[in-house]
Every structure is written in structure tokens, then in C-alpha cells.
Design a protein around this motif. Structure first.
Motif, PDB file in Angstrom:
ATOM      1  N   ARG A 262      -2.695   4.369  -2.941  1.00 37.24           N
ATOM      2  CA  ARG A 262      -2.689   2.686  -4.133  1.00 37.24           C
ATOM      3  C   ARG A 262      -1.977   1.512  -3.060  1.00 37.24           C
ATOM      4  O   ARG A 262      -1.529   1.199  -2.485  1.00 37.24           O
ATOM      5  N   HIS A 263      -3.458   0.915  -3.913  1.00 35.67           N
ATOM      6  CA  HIS A 263      -2.859  -1.039  -2.920  1.00 35.67           C
ATOM      7  C   HIS A 263      -2.136  -1.734  -3.998  1.00 35.67           C
ATOM      8  O   HIS A 263      -3.062  -2.055  -5.496  1.00 35.67           O
ATOM      9  N   GLU A 264      -1.750  -2.178  -4.381  1.00 41.27           N
ATOM     10  CA  GLU A 264      -1.043  -2.841  -5.111  1.00 41.27           C
ATOM     11  C   GLU A 264      -0.674  -3.850  -4.624  1.00 41.27           C
ATOM     12  O   GLU A 264       0.095  -5.191  -3.926  1.00 41.27           O
ATOM     13  N   LEU A 265      -0.777  -5.067  -5.741  1.00 44.00           N
ATOM     14  CA  LEU A 265      -0.863  -6.474  -5.319  1.00 44.00           C
ATOM     15  C   LEU A 265      -0.051  -7.111  -7.111  1.00 44.00           C
ATOM     16  O   LEU A 265       0.078  -6.864  -7.663  1.00 44.00           O
ATOM     17  N   LEU A 266       0.669  -8.108  -6.073  1.00 45.16           N
ATOM     18  CA  LEU A 266       2.167  -8.677  -7.403  1.00 45.16           C
ATOM     19  C   LEU A 266       2.050 -10.497  -7.291  1.00 45.16           C
ATOM     20  O   LEU A 266       2.568 -10.805  -6.306  1.00 45.16           O
ATOM     21  N   ALA A 267       1.101 -10.914  -8.399  1.00 40.48           N
ATOM     22  CA  ALA A 267       0.975 -11.631  -8.025  1.00 40.48           C
ATOM     23  C   ALA A 267       2.321 -12.470  -9.186  1.00 40.48           C
ATOM     24  O   ALA A 267       2.834 -12.479 -10.135  1.00 40.48           O
ATOM     25  N   LEU A 268       2.794 -13.860  -8.176  1.00 39.28           N
ATOM     26  CA  LEU A 268       4.292 -14.511  -8.685  1.00 39.28           C
ATOM     27  C   LEU A 268       4.409 -15.874  -9.534  1.00 39.28           C
ATOM     28  O   LEU A 268       4.888 -16.214  -9.381  1.00 39.28           O
ATOM     29  N   HIS A 269       2.641 -16.200  -9.317  1.00 40.19           N
ATOM     30  CA  HIS A 269       2.165 -17.543 -10.049  1.00 40.19           C
ATOM     31  C   HIS A 269       2.981 -18.294 -11.054  1.00 40.19           C
ATOM     32  O   HIS A 269       2.988 -19.180 -11.175  1.00 40.19           O
TER      33      HIS A 269
ATOM     34  N   VAL B 123       1.037  -1.213  -0.598  1.00 40.89           N
ATOM     35  CA  VAL B 123      -0.105  -0.252  -0.084  1.00 40.89           C
ATOM     36  C   VAL B 123       0.947   0.978   0.081  1.00 40.89           C
ATOM     37  O   VAL B 123       2.125   1.297   0.843  1.00 40.89           O
ATOM     38  N   TYR B 124       0.783   2.405  -0.926  1.00 37.60           N
ATOM     39  CA  TYR B 124       1.385   3.427  -1.085  1.00 37.60           C
ATOM     40  C   TYR B 124       0.707   4.833  -0.875  1.00 37.60           C
ATOM     41  O   TYR B 124      -0.700   4.358  -0.828  1.00 37.60           O
ATOM     42  N   MET B 125       1.038   5.893  -0.805  1.00 37.41           N
ATOM     43  CA  MET B 125       0.708   7.172  -0.758  1.00 37.41           C
ATOM     44  C   MET B 125       1.639   7.957  -1.615  1.00 37.41           C
ATOM     45  O   MET B 125       2.409   8.062  -1.869  1.00 37.41           O
ATOM     46  N   ALA B 126       0.318   9.160  -1.962  1.00 39.40           N
ATOM     47  CA  ALA B 126       1.573  10.639  -2.828  1.00 39.40           C
ATOM     48  C   ALA B 126       0.865  11.589  -2.464  1.00 39.40           C
ATOM     49  O   ALA B 126      -0.208  11.385  -2.615  1.00 39.40           O
ATOM     50  N   LYS B 127       1.307  12.429  -2.347  1.00 40.81           N
ATOM     51  CA  LYS B 127       0.731  13.971  -1.923  1.00 40.81           C
ATOM     52  C   LYS B 127       0.328  14.633  -2.893  1.00 40.81           C
ATOM     53  O   LYS B 127       1.564  14.537  -3.713  1.00 40.81           O
ATOM     54  N   CYS B 128      -0.636  15.130  -2.975  1.00 35.62           N
ATOM     55  CA  CYS B 128      -1.471  15.687  -4.111  1.00 35.62           C
ATOM     56  C   CYS B 128      -0.264  17.295  -4.011  1.00 35.62           C
ATOM     57  O   CYS B 128       0.052  17.394  -3.313  1.00 35.62           O
TER      58      CYS B 128
END
Length: 243
Positions: free
Chosen positions: A167-174, A103-108
Motif C-alpha cells: 500500500r502506497h500512501e501519500l499524505l498532502a498537508l498543503h 509504504v505499508y504491507m499486509a500479509k493475507c
């Protein structure tokens, strides 16, 4: 000509393999998210628009920051949240158990609705990588998502007030050496807080990941001998907790 049944079956097979965020709970308040397979007309939500549950396969893709062209939606909203409170993202579906959650954040610089996500500097507030066991058969952050369809993270209590993207990021490695990225973003207005912002060592630009992260991204978790690998570095900078 392909039959309607064939087309429907192909669509269902594709959709069931992936997923996306379709709702949130922000500081206890539920919010409907973007519905990618509905018409964009009339959709008004805190989530940035995106078009499908399909993965992004290249870290350099122009859609990598928020699974779209970087722009806000026509009915864009923002949710207000106290620094130190929780955000829960809810997935429609998820079927991959191997890989990390971030989970990321960014200031506008001003209004997030006017900001392009590709121009912002992101910092990580949450990660769940390899939790136990080895990379081939162990427990991963994605396994938790597969069971609950939820990711709950905390806005750092020390964070400066202002408008942010989360920002929610899933990284699938299958699939060996073929990473699948699933990012989605929403807009927040953070109140209170301790007035702090992360230093440069915590910041990253999207699209892209530093070259040193490639060994965590382009990986065959089922390789010969991988049963003995019990450590995994989650891509990106370290988590910023407000220190």
C-alpha cells in the motif's frame, strides 16, 4: 445548462490537482496498474481497483485502506517478488510538495484476491517525511514524488514468504488542518525471505490512525511560528526493516 467546455475545464482542473499510481516495476518487471478513468471492464492488473484521483479526507472512511471498498478486482493479478528486492510505484501526475510518503504491507491469511484490505494488519516498510528545513518551507517526501513521480521501496529481506498487499500512501498537508490521503494497493507474492513477521508494535489497522498521530495529520504547516519547527513525526508505526 453547463457547456461542454466548462465541464471539461472543471474535470481537468480537478484531475491536475491530484494523482494516483498507474503502474509498477516489481523486481525489475514492469506492470500496468489500474486506470481509474477507463472502463473497469477488461482491466487485469496487480493493482486493486480505485475510482478516481480524488483524495480521501477522513481517516475513518471505509475506503481508506486501498481507496476502494476493500475488495480485489475482477481481473486481479499478483506479482511475484523476492524478499529483498525493490518495488517502484509510478504516479500519473502529482502537484503537492508538502507532506510525507509511506509504504505499508499486509500479509493475507490465504489468497490476497479473496482478502478484504479493511480486515488486514498493516506494517510500514518505508517512509519519507520532512527531509530538511522547516515544515513550512522545507523539503518533504512529497516533493520528491512531485519531481520524479516515483517511489521505490525494498521488501524486507527477512520477511516471511507468502501473499501480501503493498500500500502506497501519500499524505498532502498543503491545506491547513485538512489532510488529503491518497492510498493505492497492489498484490504481491513474496518468495524466499527469512521467515520473519513484524511484532504487534509495528502493526496498524486501516481505516483509522491512532489518536496520537492526529498532531501529524491535522496540522497547519503555515501557522505563525511554524518557520521554527524543523521536526515532524510521520504518522503510523515505526518502519519494520526485518529486525
Amino acid at each position: 445548462m453547463k457547456s461542454l467546455a466548462f465541464i471539461v475545464a472543471a474535470f481537468v482542473t480537478r484531475a491536475l490537482a491530484h494523482g494516483g499510481v498507474t503502474s509498477y516495476v516489481v523486481d525489475g518487471t514492469p506492470y500496468t496498474g489500474w486506470q481509474p478513468y477507463n472502463s473497469p471492464t477488461g482491466q487485469s492488473t496487480i493493482e486493486r481497483p480505485y475510482s478516481s484521483y480524488d483524495p480521501i479526507l477522513n481517516v475513518s472512511a471505509s475506503t481508506f485502506s486501498c481507496n476502494n471498498n476493500g475488495a480485489s478486482g475482477g481481473g486481479q493479478k499478483s506479482a511475484t517478488i523476492r524478499a529483498g528486492a525493490n518495488v517502484t510505484a509510478k504516479w500519473s501526475q502529482w502537484t503537492h510538495a508538502q507532506g510525507p510518503v509511506m509504504v505499508y504491507m499486509a500479509k493475507c491469511p490465504g489468497s490476497c484476491t479473496s482478502a478484504n484490505s479493511n480486515d488486514l494488519s498493516w506494517f510500514k516498510i518505508y517512509e519519507r517525511g520532512l527531509l530538511s528545513g522547516n515544515i513550512a518551507n522545507g523539503a518533504w517526501g512529497l516533493g520528491e514524488v512531485m519531481k520524479t513521480l516515483l517511489v521505490t521501496s525494498t521488501i524486507p529481506a527477512a520477511l516471511a514468504a507468502g501473499e501480501y498487499l503493498i500500500r502506497h500512501e501519500l499524505l498532502a498537508l498543503h491545506q491547513a488542518n485538512t489532510p488529503q490521503f491518497y492510498p493505492e494497493c497492489a498484490q504481491l507474492v513474496v518468495t524466499g525471505g527469512g521467515g520473519k513477521t513484524p511484532g504487534d508494535q509495528y502493526l496498524i489497522k486501516f481505516p483509522g490512525y491512532p489518536p496520537l498521530d492526529r498532531q501529524s495529520i491535522y496540522i497547519d504547516i503555515y501557522c505563525f511560528g511554524c518557520g521554527g519547527i524543523i521536526t515532524y513525526k510521520v504518522p503510523g508505526p515505526p518502519v519494520w526493516n526485518g529486525q
